[in-house]
Design a protein around this motif. Structure first.
Motif, short mmCIF file in Angstrom:
data_model
loop_
_atom_site.label_atom_id
_atom_site.label_comp_id
_atom_site.label_asym_id
_atom_site.label_seq_id
_atom_site.Cartn_x
_atom_site.Cartn_y
_atom_site.Cartn_z
N GLU A 231 0.86 -1.05 0.13
CA GLU A 231 0.59 0.28 -0.19
C GLU A 231 1.16 0.82 -0.13
OE1 GLU A 231 -2.35 0.25 3.31
OE2 GLU A 231 -2.92 2.27 3.02
N GLY A 232 0.31 2.14 -0.87
CA GLY A 232 1.19 3.61 -0.91
C GLY A 232 0.41 4.53 -1.95
N GLY A 233 1.26 5.59 -2.35
CA GLY A 233 0.58 6.35 -2.51
C GLY A 233 1.64 7.56 -2.73
N ILE A 234 1.76 8.78 -3.93
CA ILE A 234 1.87 10.02 -3.71
C ILE A 234 1.60 11.43 -3.62
CG2 ILE A 234 3.35 10.83 -5.35
CD1 ILE A 234 3.51 8.19 -6.89
N HIS A 235 1.98 12.02 -3.05
CA HIS A 235 1.44 13.39 -2.80
C HIS A 235 2.04 13.89 -3.81
CE1 HIS A 235 -1.33 12.21 0.78
NE2 HIS A 235 0.31 11.94 1.20
N VAL A 236 1.39 15.36 -4.81
CA VAL A 236 2.35 16.12 -5.01
C VAL A 236 1.93 17.79 -5.30
CG1 VAL A 236 3.56 16.26 -7.55
CG2 VAL A 236 2.95 13.76 -7.16
N SER A 237 2.54 18.24 -5.04
CA SER A 237 2.40 19.63 -5.18
C SER A 237 1.64 20.16 -6.41
CB SER A 237 3.14 20.83 -4.35
OG SER A 237 4.19 20.98 -5.18
N GLU A 238 0.08 21.29 -5.68
CA GLU A 238 -0.13 21.45 -6.94
C GLU A 238 0.48 21.77 -8.00
OE1 GLU A 238 -3.84 24.75 -7.78
OE2 GLU A 238 -3.64 23.91 -5.66
N ASP A 239 1.64 22.58 -7.74
CA ASP A 239 2.51 22.91 -9.37
C ASP A 239 3.49 21.77 -9.29
OD1 ASP A 239 4.93 22.96 -6.90
OD2 ASP A 239 4.90 25.20 -6.54
N GLY A 240 3.18 21.01 -8.57
CA GLY A 240 4.14 19.73 -9.19
C GLY A 240 6.03 19.62 -8.64
N GLY A 241 6.12 20.77 -7.49
CA GLY A 241 7.42 21.35 -7.23
C GLY A 241 8.03 20.23 -6.04
N ASN A 242 7.34 19.73 -5.47
CA ASN A 242 6.95 18.76 -4.42
C ASN A 242 6.80 17.63 -3.95
OD1 ASN A 242 8.09 21.46 -3.46
ND2 ASN A 242 6.38 22.59 -1.93
N HIS A 243 6.79 16.96 -3.11
CA HIS A 243 6.31 16.01 -3.33
C HIS A 243 6.46 14.62 -2.20
CE1 HIS A 243 9.97 12.98 -3.44
NE2 HIS A 243 8.92 12.11 -3.91
N ALA A 244 5.64 14.22 -1.58
CA ALA A 244 6.23 12.99 -0.91
C ALA A 244 5.21 11.96 -0.93
CB ALA A 244 5.49 13.59 0.16
N SER A 245 6.13 10.97 -1.30
CA SER A 245 6.15 9.51 -1.82
C SER A 245 6.01 7.81 -0.11
CB SER A 245 6.75 8.76 -2.81
OG SER A 245 7.61 8.49 -1.69
N HIS A 246 5.22 7.26 0.18
CA HIS A 246 4.98 6.88 1.24
C HIS A 246 4.36 5.60 0.83
CE1 HIS A 246 0.50 7.72 0.92
NE2 HIS A 246 0.57 6.53 1.72
N SER A 247 5.27 4.42 1.56
CA SER A 247 4.79 2.79 1.56
C SER A 247 4.27 2.46 3.26
CB SER A 247 5.41 1.92 0.39
OG SER A 247 6.61 2.57 1.00
N ARG A 248 3.77 1.35 2.87
CA ARG A 248 3.17 0.67 4.10
C ARG A 248 3.63 -1.35 4.18
NH1 ARG A 248 -0.92 3.55 4.35
NH2 ARG A 248 -1.35 5.80 6.88
N ASN A 249 4.44 -1.34 4.47
CA ASN A 249 4.65 -2.96 3.91
C ASN A 249 3.69 -3.56 5.31
OD1 ASN A 249 5.60 -5.94 4.03
ND2 ASN A 249 7.98 -4.73 4.10
N LYS A 250 2.89 -4.37 3.56
CA LYS A 250 1.16 -4.75 3.78
C LYS A 250 0.99 -6.01 5.26
CE LYS A 250 -1.34 -3.24 0.42
NZ LYS A 250 -2.47 -4.13 -0.74
N GLN A 251 3.29 -6.56 5.38
CA GLN A 251 3.83 -7.60 6.21
C GLN A 251 3.21 -7.72 7.40
OE1 GLN A 251 6.04 -9.35 3.69
NE2 GLN A 251 4.55 -10.37 2.83
N ASP A 252 2.83 -6.50 8.10
CA ASP A 252 4.25 -5.81 8.92
C ASP A 252 2.75 -5.74 10.29
OD1 ASP A 252 5.29 -3.29 7.22
OD2 ASP A 252 5.68 -5.86 7.94
#
Lengths: 410, 158
Positions: A231-252
């Motif tokens: 599971e995971g995803g990507i946040h991207v700022s409106e102008d595109g310049g900044n981002h934060a991706s994340h993931s969760r290890n499901k097996q945990d």
């Protein structure tokens, strides 16, 4: 040189002309429009210079900067250049300079705000020599930047047109930074640096590229640690310049506060899985978060390994990657041990990061002679909007969405 | 306590084997030169002087060294490269019965597959040598790199 000498290809952010990684004119334009433009660059952690007179030298783009703690507790960022003959003023990586910054060349002295306060032999000796009577000290200070801090990290900008730092980072990505750093007191646990034989943008794109992680870094897949199916995803700022991706290890999920460990043990290969022993430090089960702020700052959380990465251009085809490993003042002993162990995963020798040191160089070498061609950035479509999966190059497109108008690549 | 010549020669032999198993790409033999509870660390001189704990590699037992080799062989991707170690004379700082603390200097030259040859790293080995029945082994090898800067990546151990 007012505008780029070539047009951006059709296809908008889904195509990147290789020339932007090799062209010295583009590189010169970036100095003015990106690094001296309306953006903010990371300089240091405020906790690295706790006392009045403490300083640290760093770079904004390729410009040498000295960051110094004032007597009133505030922080100034100055271009590390004497206003007289242009020498570096602060020469060490860090130290304490007392109440003045003094250039060693001719001992011109500046206060911590960068004001010129002393010129030796200004009046000459016995009426001979010296500076002209009309020489105005006020006109010859060290160049001072705007400086501001967010989550204990100091940023600077050359530009009066840059929005306030919090606005540059934005609420979406700022929230992801706060998630990791909050208002806890930061402690530097180590620094290291890596020389990359590629244009700086290739590394920045790499950090935004969630598609490559489980493919290039085969440590993940070999030892069954992180998969794009998690599971995971990507946040991207409106102008595109900044981002934060994340993931969760499901097996945990059934492992309480320890994450990742079981997959490592149940997997195979590793005799000592202790590098995967981790605490769910932020209480949300996110095992990896990679965050970037335009143009060249990265904050990494890989399990409990927290590091800042500063991507510094050194000419058009070389980059220095400065790593600062962080912990918090209130870390208990076990947490210190976890951070130390997990640091094996990242950095120039890191199990899941060493490939990033060479892959940019392979691009840089391969595009010679193909400067008229474009790279393809179409995974996940053409948009740079936030996504709920990581099989996407959305945040890479976001980078170009921010870069192109600043550079005049319409 | 003065180190006897036999121990000294055996220790020098350990150092020579250390350099050759790495330089000859016999990495699987590299962990065998360490004790089970060993510490192997690579850290820059700057961090070492500031007593900052995090450097480049931190392995606190032999299994971690074996894992590193497994990972380099089976998982990590990097361009073909070789090292050539150049070692200095060894300064014995402390010797007592079955343990010695010693320091020596090293240079590691890196040779890429295209022939590019560079001084990749230089620095000090801060060692704790344990003299076991099977001969001397590294109980501790702390590699203090003179520079914090690494060209491209550090895959093969120093």
């Amino acid at each position: 040189m007012d505008e780029p000498a070539f047009p951006w290809p059709a296809g908008g952010n889904t195509r990147v002309p290789y020339r932007v990684y090799t062209d010295t004119e583009v590189h010169e334009l970036e100095k003015a429009r990106i690094f001296a433009g309306p953006t903010w660059g990371f300089l240091c952690a405020a906790s690295e210079i706790p006392h009045a007179g403490d300083y640290k030298t760093t770079f904004l783009g390729e410009v040498p900067i000295v960051v110094v703690r004032r007597k009133d507790g505030g922080i100034n960022a100055l271009v590390n250049r004497c206003s007289h003959r242009g020498s570096l003023v602060a020469l060490q990586n860090q130290g304490n300079t007392g109440t003045a910054l003094t250039c060693v060349y001719h001992s011109w002295a500046f206060d911590l705000d960068g004001n010129l306060t002393g010129v030796p032999f200004r009046r000459g000796i016995e009426g001979k020599g010296g500076m002209p009577a009309g020489f105005d000290l006020k006109q010859h200070g060290m160049k001072r930047l705007r400086a501001a801090a967010f989550c204990g990290l100091v940023f600077g900008t050359m530009s009066e047109a840059a929005p306030p730092l919090e606005e540059h980072i934005g609420g979406l990505i700022g929230g992801r930074m706060q998630r990791v750093l909050g208002d806890r007191k930061l402690k530097v646990l180590g620094t290291t640096s890596q020389v990359l034989h590629n244009n700086w943008k290739l590394y920045v794109e790499n950090t935004k590229d969630t598609y490559h992680a489980s493919l290039l870094h085969s440590f993940f897949s070999t030892f069954k640690i992180l998969r794009l199916t998690a599971e995971g995803g990507i946040h991207v700022s409106e102008d595109g310049g900044n981002h934060a991706s994340h993931s969760r290890n499901k097996q945990d999920k059934d492992q309480g506060e320890y994450v990742g460990l079981r997959s490592a043990i149940d997997g195979f290969g590793l005799k000592d899985a202790s590098i995967f022993a981790a605490r769910d430090e932020f209480g949300d089960g996110i095992t990896v978060q990679i965050l970037s702020v335009f143009p060249n700052f990265v904050l990494q959380q890989v399990h409990n390994s927290i590091a800042l990465r500063q991507v510094l251009p050194k000419g058009v085809d070389q980059t220095e990657l400065l790593w600062t490993f962080l912990g918090f003042e209130d870390d208990d002993e076990e947490m210190q041990r976890l951070r130390l162990k997990q640091a094996n995963l990242v950095g120039p020798a890191g199990y899941i990061s060493m490939e990033d040191g060479c892959v940019g160089g392979w691009v840089q070498r391969a595009i010679v002679g193909s400067e008229q061609d474009d790279s393809v950035v179409e995974m996940g479509g053409a948009s740079h909007a936030s996504t709920d999966n990581r099989i996407s190059e959305a945040s890479v497109r976001g980078f170009w969405n921010r870069y192109r108008p600043l550079m005049g690549f319409e | 306590m003065m180190m006897d010549i036999g121990s000294r020669l055996a220790m020098q032999d350990l150092f020579a084997r250390y350099a050759h198993v790495i330089d000859d790409d016999r990495l699987e033999e590299w962990p065998e030169l360490f004790t089970e509870d060993c510490l192997y660390q690579v850290i820059s001189a700057e961090n070492w002087a500031l007593q900052r704990p995090i450097g480049l590699i931190h392995c606190d037992n032999k299994a971690m060294l074996q894992d590193r080799v497994t990972s380099l062989r089976d998982a990590n991707i990097y361009e073909a490269q070789r090292y050539r170690h150049m070692l200095s004379a060894t300064l014995v700082q402390h010797f007592h019965r079955d343990e010695a603390r010693v320091v020596s200097n090293y240079q590691v030259i890196r040779i890429m597959q295209n022939g590019e040859t560079m001084l990749f790293s230089c620095g000090r080995y801060l060692d704790r040598i344990r003299f076991t029945k099977a001969g001397p082994l590294f109980a501790e090898r702390i590699v203090v790199m003179d520079s914090r800067r690494v060209d491209t990546l550090l895959a093969i151990p120093l």
